[in-house]
Design a protein around this motif. Structure first.
Motif, mmCIF file in Angstrom:
data_model
loop_
_atom_site.group_PDB
_atom_site.id
_atom_site.type_symbol
_atom_site.label_atom_id
_atom_site.label_comp_id
_atom_site.label_asym_id
_atom_site.label_seq_id
_atom_site.Cartn_x
_atom_site.Cartn_y
_atom_site.Cartn_z
ATOM 1 N N SER A 20 -10.543 -29.891 -41.151
ATOM 2 C CA SER A 20 -9.998 -30.235 -42.246
ATOM 3 C C SER A 20 -8.967 -29.343 -43.208
ATOM 4 N N SER A 21 -8.223 -30.131 -44.171
ATOM 5 C CA SER A 21 -6.655 -29.134 -44.188
ATOM 6 C C SER A 21 -7.465 -27.985 -45.623
ATOM 7 N N THR A 22 -8.645 -28.699 -45.703
ATOM 8 C CA THR A 22 -9.556 -27.999 -47.493
ATOM 9 C C THR A 22 -10.545 -27.262 -47.169
ATOM 10 N N ALA A 23 -11.236 -27.021 -46.203
ATOM 11 C CA ALA A 23 -12.060 -26.109 -45.174
ATOM 12 C C ALA A 23 -11.752 -25.367 -44.211
ATOM 13 N N LYS A 24 -12.486 -23.717 -44.590
ATOM 14 C CA LYS A 24 -12.057 -22.332 -43.360
ATOM 15 C C LYS A 24 -12.329 -23.403 -42.076
ATOM 16 N N PRO A 25 -10.960 -22.781 -41.126
ATOM 17 C CA PRO A 25 -10.760 -23.164 -40.061
ATOM 18 C C PRO A 25 -11.868 -22.683 -39.596
ATOM 19 N N GLU A 26 -12.628 -24.159 -38.224
ATOM 20 C CA GLU A 26 -13.799 -23.237 -37.421
ATOM 21 C C GLU A 26 -13.347 -24.171 -35.381
ATOM 22 N N HIS A 27 -12.711 -24.670 -35.417
ATOM 23 C CA HIS A 27 -11.966 -25.041 -34.597
ATOM 24 C C HIS A 27 -11.051 -24.656 -33.458
ATOM 25 N N ASN A 28 -9.858 -23.686 -34.683
ATOM 26 C CA ASN A 28 -9.281 -24.046 -34.346
ATOM 27 C C ASN A 28 -7.850 -25.474 -34.167
#
Ligand SMILES: [Zn+2]
Length: 401
Positions: free
Chosen positions: A175-183
Protein backbone atom coordinates in the motif's frame (compact mmCIF):
# COMPACT_ATOMS: atom_id res chain seq x y z
CA UNK A 1 -36.50 50.44 4.21
CA UNK A 2 -34.88 47.03 4.04
CA UNK A 3 -37.06 46.17 1.09
CA UNK A 4 -35.97 49.21 -0.89
CA UNK A 5 -32.36 48.55 0.07
CA UNK A 6 -32.51 45.02 -1.34
CA UNK A 7 -34.46 46.22 -4.36
CA UNK A 8 -31.74 48.74 -5.08
CA UNK A 9 -29.08 46.07 -4.70
CA UNK A 10 -30.87 43.68 -7.01
CA UNK A 11 -31.36 46.41 -9.60
CA UNK A 12 -27.64 46.99 -9.47
CA UNK A 13 -27.15 43.26 -9.92
CA UNK A 14 -25.05 43.07 -6.76
CA UNK A 15 -27.47 40.90 -4.86
CA UNK A 16 -27.87 38.44 -7.72
CA UNK A 17 -24.11 38.23 -8.04
CA UNK A 18 -23.76 37.32 -4.37
CA UNK A 19 -26.39 34.58 -4.41
CA UNK A 20 -25.27 33.19 -7.76
CA UNK A 21 -21.65 32.65 -6.77
CA UNK A 22 -22.17 28.92 -7.33
CA UNK A 23 -25.03 29.08 -9.78
CA UNK A 24 -24.98 26.91 -12.86
CA UNK A 25 -25.75 28.26 -16.33
CA UNK A 26 -28.66 26.85 -18.35
CA UNK A 27 -26.15 25.67 -20.95
CA UNK A 28 -24.23 23.74 -18.29
CA UNK A 29 -27.42 22.24 -16.86
CA UNK A 30 -28.51 21.08 -20.31
CA UNK A 31 -25.15 19.46 -20.98
CA UNK A 32 -24.83 17.96 -17.50
CA UNK A 33 -28.28 16.40 -17.30
CA UNK A 34 -28.03 14.91 -20.80
CA UNK A 35 -24.62 13.35 -20.08
CA UNK A 36 -23.64 10.06 -18.51
CA UNK A 37 -22.31 11.16 -15.10
CA UNK A 38 -20.34 8.52 -13.19
CA UNK A 39 -18.84 8.47 -9.72
CA UNK A 40 -16.36 5.62 -9.28
CA UNK A 41 -15.97 5.80 -5.51
CA UNK A 42 -18.59 6.30 -2.86
CA UNK A 43 -18.60 5.09 0.76
CA UNK A 44 -22.32 5.32 1.50
CA UNK A 45 -22.41 1.52 1.82
CA UNK A 46 -21.44 1.90 5.49
CA UNK A 47 -24.73 3.74 6.04
CA UNK A 48 -26.68 1.11 4.12
CA UNK A 49 -25.73 -1.39 6.85
CA UNK A 50 -27.87 0.60 9.29
CA UNK A 51 -31.47 -0.70 9.00
CA UNK A 52 -32.73 2.75 10.03
CA UNK A 53 -31.02 4.48 7.10
CA UNK A 54 -33.21 4.99 4.04
CA UNK A 55 -31.39 5.98 0.82
CA UNK A 56 -34.72 7.05 -0.72
CA UNK A 57 -35.15 9.89 1.78
CA UNK A 58 -33.45 13.30 1.52
CA UNK A 59 -31.00 13.62 4.41
CA UNK A 60 -29.45 16.71 5.93
CA UNK A 61 -26.20 14.88 6.72
CA UNK A 62 -23.84 12.84 4.56
CA UNK A 63 -23.34 13.37 0.83
CA UNK A 64 -25.55 10.83 -0.90
CA UNK A 65 -29.19 9.80 -1.13
CA UNK A 66 -31.52 9.23 -4.06
CA UNK A 67 -33.11 12.72 -4.10
CA UNK A 68 -29.72 14.42 -4.01
CA UNK A 69 -28.28 12.04 -6.66
CA UNK A 70 -31.21 13.11 -8.86
CA UNK A 71 -30.47 16.78 -8.14
CA UNK A 72 -26.82 16.19 -9.08
CA UNK A 73 -27.69 14.41 -12.32
CA UNK A 74 -25.76 11.28 -11.35
CA UNK A 75 -26.17 8.37 -13.78
CA UNK A 76 -24.03 5.71 -12.13
CA UNK A 77 -22.40 5.23 -8.76
CA UNK A 78 -19.87 2.67 -7.59
CA UNK A 79 -20.75 1.77 -4.01
CA UNK A 80 -17.53 0.90 -2.23
CA UNK A 81 -17.40 -2.34 -0.26
CA UNK A 82 -14.97 -1.42 2.49
CA UNK A 83 -13.71 -2.80 5.78
CA UNK A 84 -10.53 -1.90 7.63
CA UNK A 85 -7.36 -3.54 6.28
CA UNK A 86 -6.74 -4.84 9.80
CA UNK A 87 -9.69 -7.24 9.56
CA UNK A 88 -8.53 -10.36 7.71
CA UNK A 89 -9.47 -13.94 6.85
CA UNK A 90 -13.03 -15.35 7.01
CA UNK A 91 -14.31 -12.35 9.00
CA UNK A 92 -13.18 -9.99 6.21
CA UNK A 93 -14.91 -12.14 3.57
CA UNK A 94 -18.13 -12.30 5.62
CA UNK A 95 -18.21 -8.53 6.18
CA UNK A 96 -17.62 -7.88 2.46
CA UNK A 97 -20.50 -10.22 1.57
CA UNK A 98 -22.76 -8.40 4.08
CA UNK A 99 -22.03 -5.09 2.32
CA UNK A 100 -22.58 -6.56 -1.15
CA UNK A 101 -25.93 -7.80 0.16
CA UNK A 102 -26.72 -4.35 1.59
CA UNK A 103 -26.16 -2.71 -1.82
CA UNK A 104 -28.17 -5.37 -3.64
CA UNK A 105 -31.02 -5.12 -1.11
CA UNK A 106 -31.07 -1.32 -1.42
CA UNK A 107 -31.45 -1.71 -5.20
CA UNK A 108 -34.21 -4.33 -4.73
CA UNK A 109 -36.16 -2.03 -2.40
CA UNK A 110 -35.91 0.99 -4.73
CA UNK A 111 -36.82 -0.44 -8.14
CA UNK A 112 -38.15 2.86 -9.51
CA UNK A 113 -34.91 4.72 -8.82
CA UNK A 114 -32.06 2.20 -8.84
CA UNK A 115 -30.91 -0.66 -11.03
CA UNK A 116 -27.94 -2.95 -10.48
CA UNK A 117 -25.42 -2.48 -13.30
CA UNK A 118 -22.32 -4.44 -14.23
CA UNK A 119 -21.59 -3.23 -17.76
CA UNK A 120 -21.36 0.03 -19.70
CA UNK A 121 -24.48 -1.04 -21.62
CA UNK A 122 -26.35 -1.48 -18.30
CA UNK A 123 -25.43 2.10 -17.33
CA UNK A 124 -26.66 3.49 -20.66
CA UNK A 125 -29.90 1.50 -20.31
CA UNK A 126 -30.39 2.90 -16.78
CA UNK A 127 -30.00 6.44 -18.12
CA UNK A 128 -32.65 5.75 -20.79
CA UNK A 129 -35.04 4.47 -18.08
CA UNK A 130 -34.34 7.51 -15.90
CA UNK A 131 -32.82 5.29 -13.18
CA UNK A 132 -29.54 5.48 -11.33
CA UNK A 133 -27.11 2.63 -12.06
CA UNK A 134 -25.69 1.04 -8.90
CA UNK A 135 -22.31 -0.62 -9.34
CA UNK A 136 -19.92 -2.09 -6.78
CA UNK A 137 -16.18 -1.99 -6.11
CA UNK A 138 -14.24 -3.82 -3.39
CA UNK A 139 -11.90 -1.41 -1.59
CA UNK A 140 -9.06 -3.61 -0.39
CA UNK A 141 -7.78 -6.96 -1.69
CA UNK A 142 -7.65 -8.28 1.90
CA UNK A 143 -11.42 -8.94 1.60
CA UNK A 144 -10.85 -11.86 -0.78
CA UNK A 145 -9.02 -13.72 1.99
CA UNK A 146 -6.12 -14.72 -0.31
CA UNK A 147 -8.53 -16.95 -2.20
CA UNK A 148 -9.23 -16.59 -5.94
CA UNK A 149 -12.51 -18.49 -5.43
CA UNK A 150 -13.74 -15.60 -3.25
CA UNK A 151 -12.64 -13.11 -5.93
CA UNK A 152 -14.67 -15.08 -8.49
CA UNK A 153 -17.67 -15.04 -6.14
CA UNK A 154 -17.41 -11.24 -5.77
CA UNK A 155 -17.40 -10.94 -9.57
CA UNK A 156 -20.41 -13.28 -9.85
CA UNK A 157 -22.31 -11.09 -7.35
CA UNK A 158 -21.75 -8.08 -9.60
CA UNK A 159 -18.57 -6.44 -8.24
CA UNK A 160 -16.78 -4.71 -11.12
CA UNK A 161 -13.57 -3.43 -9.58
CA UNK A 162 -11.22 -4.19 -6.74
CA UNK A 163 -8.82 -1.70 -5.19
CA UNK A 164 -5.82 -3.94 -4.58
CA UNK A 165 -5.02 -2.55 -1.11
CA UNK A 166 -6.44 -0.13 1.42
CA UNK A 167 -4.21 1.80 3.87
CA UNK A 168 -2.36 -1.38 4.96
CA UNK A 169 -0.30 -3.84 2.91
CA UNK A 170 -1.98 -7.18 2.39
CA UNK A 171 -0.18 -10.48 1.90
CA UNK A 172 0.40 -9.90 -1.82
CA UNK A 173 0.53 -6.12 -2.47
CA UNK A 174 2.09 -3.03 -0.90
CA UNK A 175 0.00 0.00 0.00
CA UNK A 176 1.09 3.64 -0.46
CA UNK A 177 0.53 4.32 3.25
CA UNK A 178 2.49 1.42 4.81
CA UNK A 179 6.16 0.33 4.93
CA UNK A 180 6.93 -1.70 1.76
CA UNK A 181 7.01 -5.47 2.41
CA UNK A 182 6.74 -7.11 -1.00
CA UNK A 183 8.49 -4.68 -3.37
CA UNK A 184 5.13 -4.12 -5.07
CA UNK A 185 3.08 -7.14 -6.15
CA UNK A 186 4.04 -10.72 -5.22
CA UNK A 187 3.65 -13.57 -7.74
CA UNK A 188 0.23 -14.31 -6.22
CA UNK A 189 -0.62 -10.61 -6.54
CA UNK A 190 0.11 -10.87 -10.27
CA UNK A 191 -2.20 -13.93 -10.44
CA UNK A 192 -4.92 -11.79 -8.80
CA UNK A 193 -4.50 -9.14 -11.51
CA UNK A 194 -4.64 -11.77 -14.30
CA UNK A 195 -7.73 -13.37 -12.79
CA UNK A 196 -9.40 -9.95 -12.53
CA UNK A 197 -8.64 -9.42 -16.24
CA UNK A 198 -10.28 -12.77 -17.03
CA UNK A 199 -13.30 -11.99 -14.82
CA UNK A 200 -13.85 -8.54 -16.32
CA UNK A 201 -13.10 -6.67 -13.08
CA UNK A 202 -11.27 -3.34 -13.34
CA UNK A 203 -7.98 -3.31 -11.42
CA UNK A 204 -8.09 -0.22 -9.18
CA UNK A 205 -4.70 1.26 -8.32
CA UNK A 206 -5.88 3.90 -5.82
CA UNK A 207 -4.19 3.29 -2.42
CA UNK A 208 -1.39 1.06 -3.79
CA UNK A 209 2.32 1.97 -3.58
CA UNK A 210 4.03 3.45 -6.62
CA UNK A 211 5.92 0.16 -7.15
CA UNK A 212 2.68 -1.86 -6.95
CA UNK A 213 1.20 0.54 -9.54
CA UNK A 214 4.03 -0.16 -11.98
CA UNK A 215 3.83 -3.94 -11.35
CA UNK A 216 0.11 -3.75 -12.15
CA UNK A 217 0.77 -1.87 -15.41
CA UNK A 218 3.32 -4.52 -16.41
CA UNK A 219 0.89 -7.36 -15.58
CA UNK A 220 -2.60 -6.19 -16.58
CA UNK A 221 -3.70 -6.82 -20.15
CA UNK A 222 -6.68 -4.48 -19.67
CA UNK A 223 -6.75 -0.73 -18.89
CA UNK A 224 -6.78 -0.01 -15.14
CA UNK A 225 -8.03 2.99 -13.19
CA UNK A 226 -7.48 4.95 -10.01
CA UNK A 227 -11.03 4.99 -8.60
CA UNK A 228 -10.34 7.91 -6.23
CA UNK A 229 -6.95 9.63 -6.45
CA UNK A 230 -5.85 13.17 -7.28
CA UNK A 231 -2.67 14.86 -8.55
CA UNK A 232 0.54 14.81 -6.51
CA UNK A 233 1.94 17.77 -8.47
CA UNK A 234 -0.73 19.95 -6.81
CA UNK A 235 -0.96 18.20 -3.44
CA UNK A 236 1.93 15.98 -2.39
CA UNK A 237 0.01 13.12 -0.75
CA UNK A 238 1.08 9.51 -1.17
CA UNK A 239 -2.51 8.67 -2.12
CA UNK A 240 -2.22 10.97 -5.15
CA UNK A 241 -0.51 10.19 -8.46
CA UNK A 242 2.66 11.77 -9.86
CA UNK A 243 2.55 13.26 -13.36
CA UNK A 244 4.65 10.31 -14.62
CA UNK A 245 2.16 7.83 -13.16
CA UNK A 246 -0.79 9.71 -14.68
CA UNK A 247 0.97 9.66 -18.07
CA UNK A 248 1.73 5.93 -17.83
CA UNK A 249 -1.83 5.18 -16.70
CA UNK A 250 -3.06 7.00 -19.81
CA UNK A 251 -0.71 5.01 -22.08
CA UNK A 252 -2.37 1.88 -20.69
CA UNK A 253 -5.77 3.36 -21.64
CA UNK A 254 -6.76 3.99 -18.02
CA UNK A 255 -8.42 6.84 -16.14
CA UNK A 256 -7.54 8.88 -13.04
CA UNK A 257 -10.79 9.55 -11.19
CA UNK A 258 -10.29 12.76 -9.20
CA UNK A 259 -10.89 12.47 -5.43
CA UNK A 260 -12.62 15.45 -3.69
CA UNK A 261 -11.02 14.91 -0.25
CA UNK A 262 -9.67 18.22 1.10
CA UNK A 263 -6.44 16.57 2.26
CA UNK A 264 -5.74 15.31 -1.28
CA UNK A 265 -6.82 18.54 -3.01
CA UNK A 266 -4.89 21.15 -1.08
CA UNK A 267 -1.21 21.33 -0.18
CA UNK A 268 -1.95 24.11 2.32
CA UNK A 269 -4.49 21.91 4.10
CA UNK A 270 -2.10 18.97 4.19
CA UNK A 271 0.84 21.05 5.43
CA UNK A 272 -1.30 22.66 8.12
CA UNK A 273 -2.61 19.31 9.35
CA UNK A 274 0.93 17.89 9.54
CA UNK A 275 2.18 20.95 11.44
CA UNK A 276 -0.79 21.12 13.84
CA UNK A 277 -1.59 17.68 15.27
CA UNK A 278 -3.48 19.43 18.07
CA UNK A 279 -6.19 20.49 15.60
CA UNK A 280 -6.68 16.85 14.57
CA UNK A 281 -6.98 15.97 18.27
CA UNK A 282 -9.59 18.67 18.79
CA UNK A 283 -11.45 17.41 15.73
CA UNK A 284 -11.39 13.80 16.94
CA UNK A 285 -12.62 14.85 20.39
CA UNK A 286 -15.52 16.73 18.80
CA UNK A 287 -16.32 13.68 16.69
CA UNK A 288 -16.25 11.37 19.71
CA UNK A 289 -18.68 13.72 21.44
CA UNK A 290 -21.12 13.57 18.52
CA UNK A 291 -20.72 9.93 17.39
CA UNK A 292 -19.11 7.84 20.15
CA UNK A 293 -17.74 4.69 18.47
CA UNK A 294 -20.29 4.69 15.62
CA UNK A 295 -18.11 4.42 12.47
CA UNK A 296 -20.84 5.29 9.97
CA UNK A 297 -21.70 8.40 12.03
CA UNK A 298 -18.01 9.38 12.15
CA UNK A 299 -17.74 9.09 8.35
CA UNK A 300 -20.58 11.53 7.68
CA UNK A 301 -20.11 13.81 10.70
CA UNK A 302 -16.30 14.01 10.43
CA UNK A 303 -16.47 16.01 7.23
CA UNK A 304 -19.12 18.33 8.66
CA UNK A 305 -16.77 19.08 11.55
CA UNK A 306 -13.88 19.64 9.09
CA UNK A 307 -15.98 22.18 7.17
CA UNK A 308 -17.03 23.87 10.43
CA UNK A 309 -13.33 24.12 11.38
CA UNK A 310 -12.49 25.54 7.91
CA UNK A 311 -15.25 28.14 8.20
CA UNK A 312 -14.07 29.06 11.72
CA UNK A 313 -10.50 29.54 10.45
CA UNK A 314 -9.15 26.61 12.48
CA UNK A 315 -8.16 24.80 9.27
CA UNK A 316 -7.17 26.24 5.86
CA UNK A 317 -10.23 26.75 3.69
CA UNK A 318 -10.53 24.43 0.67
CA UNK A 319 -13.16 25.33 -1.92
CA UNK A 320 -14.79 22.96 -4.42
CA UNK A 321 -13.01 24.72 -7.30
CA UNK A 322 -9.86 22.82 -6.24
CA UNK A 323 -11.52 19.71 -7.76
CA UNK A 324 -11.62 21.51 -11.11
CA UNK A 325 -7.94 22.48 -10.74
CA UNK A 326 -7.03 18.80 -10.35
CA UNK A 327 -9.20 17.77 -13.30
CA UNK A 328 -7.59 20.48 -15.44
CA UNK A 329 -4.07 19.48 -14.39
CA UNK A 330 -4.69 15.77 -15.10
CA UNK A 331 -6.14 16.67 -18.53
CA UNK A 332 -3.01 18.70 -19.35
CA UNK A 333 -0.79 15.74 -18.34
CA UNK A 334 -2.75 12.76 -19.68
CA UNK A 335 -5.23 14.13 -22.19
CA UNK A 336 -8.97 14.45 -21.86
CA UNK A 337 -9.62 10.75 -22.49
CA UNK A 338 -8.04 9.74 -19.19
CA UNK A 339 -9.71 11.80 -16.45
CA UNK A 340 -12.93 11.21 -14.51
CA UNK A 341 -14.70 11.64 -11.17
CA UNK A 342 -14.22 9.51 -8.03
CA UNK A 343 -15.60 11.65 -5.23
CA UNK A 344 -14.99 9.57 -2.07
CA UNK A 345 -18.40 10.89 -0.90
CA UNK A 346 -19.40 9.72 2.59
CA UNK A 347 -15.83 8.58 3.22
CA UNK A 348 -13.73 11.75 3.16
CA UNK A 349 -13.70 15.49 3.89
CA UNK A 350 -15.57 17.34 1.16
CA UNK A 351 -14.55 20.91 0.34
CA UNK A 352 -16.74 23.95 0.86
CA UNK A 353 -19.27 24.19 -1.96
CA UNK A 354 -19.28 20.41 -2.61
CA UNK A 355 -21.26 19.49 0.49
CA UNK A 356 -23.05 16.71 -1.36
CA UNK A 357 -23.69 15.11 -4.74
CA UNK A 358 -26.32 17.73 -5.67
CA UNK A 359 -23.45 20.17 -6.40
CA UNK A 360 -22.03 18.12 -9.30
CA UNK A 361 -23.42 20.38 -12.09
CA UNK A 362 -21.04 23.10 -10.82
CA UNK A 363 -18.15 21.02 -12.21
CA UNK A 364 -19.72 21.02 -15.68
CA UNK A 365 -20.33 24.76 -15.39
CA UNK A 366 -16.73 25.42 -14.36
CA UNK A 367 -15.30 23.29 -17.19
CA UNK A 368 -17.49 25.11 -19.74
CA UNK A 369 -16.23 28.44 -18.38
CA UNK A 370 -12.66 27.17 -18.80
CA UNK A 371 -13.40 26.59 -22.49
CA UNK A 372 -13.79 22.80 -22.51
CA UNK A 373 -15.95 21.49 -25.36
CA UNK A 374 -19.21 19.65 -24.70
CA UNK A 375 -17.76 16.35 -25.89
CA UNK A 376 -14.65 16.70 -23.71
CA UNK A 377 -16.83 17.44 -20.67
CA UNK A 378 -18.94 14.37 -21.39
CA UNK A 379 -15.77 12.28 -21.42
CA UNK A 380 -14.73 13.57 -18.00
CA UNK A 381 -18.21 13.21 -16.51
CA UNK A 382 -18.58 9.56 -17.42
CA UNK A 383 -17.75 8.47 -20.95
CA UNK A 384 -14.12 7.69 -20.06
CA UNK A 385 -15.27 5.45 -17.22
CA UNK A 386 -17.70 3.60 -19.48
CA UNK A 387 -14.93 3.15 -22.06
CA UNK A 388 -12.72 1.41 -19.47
CA UNK A 389 -15.63 -0.70 -18.23
CA UNK A 390 -16.44 -1.80 -21.81
CA UNK A 391 -12.79 -2.41 -22.67
CA UNK A 392 -12.25 -4.58 -19.59
CA UNK A 393 -15.39 -6.55 -20.42
CA UNK A 394 -14.30 -7.01 -24.05
CA UNK A 395 -10.92 -8.37 -22.97
CA UNK A 396 -12.58 -10.70 -20.45
CA UNK A 397 -14.83 -12.11 -23.17
CA UNK A 398 -11.86 -12.71 -25.47
CA UNK A 399 -9.93 -14.45 -22.65
CA UNK A 400 -12.87 -16.76 -21.95
CA UNK A 401 -13.34 -17.90 -25.56
ZN1 LIG B 1 -10.12 5.01 -0.18
Amino acid sequence: MFRSFFLALSILGVFSMVVSAQSVSDEAKKLHFSSIVMDTHDDTTQRLLDPKFDLAVRHTDGNIDIPRMRDGGLTGIFFSIWISGKTLGPEAVKKALDQIDAVRETVRKNPNDLVLATTAADVRAAKKQNKIAALMGIEGGHMMGNDLAVLRTFAALGVRYMTLTHMENNEWADSSTAKPEHNGLTDFGKDVVREMNRLGMIVDISHVSDKTFYDVLATSKAPVFASHSSCRAICDAKRNMTDDMIRDLAKNGGVIQINYHVGFLSQAFQDFEAAHPEVRKELNAELKKRCGDDEACSDVTGQQVVREFMKAGKLPRVDWTAIVDHIDHAVKIAGVDHVGLGSDFDGAGMPIGMEDVSHLPQITDALLKKGYSDSDIRKILGENTLRVLAEVQRLSQSMNK
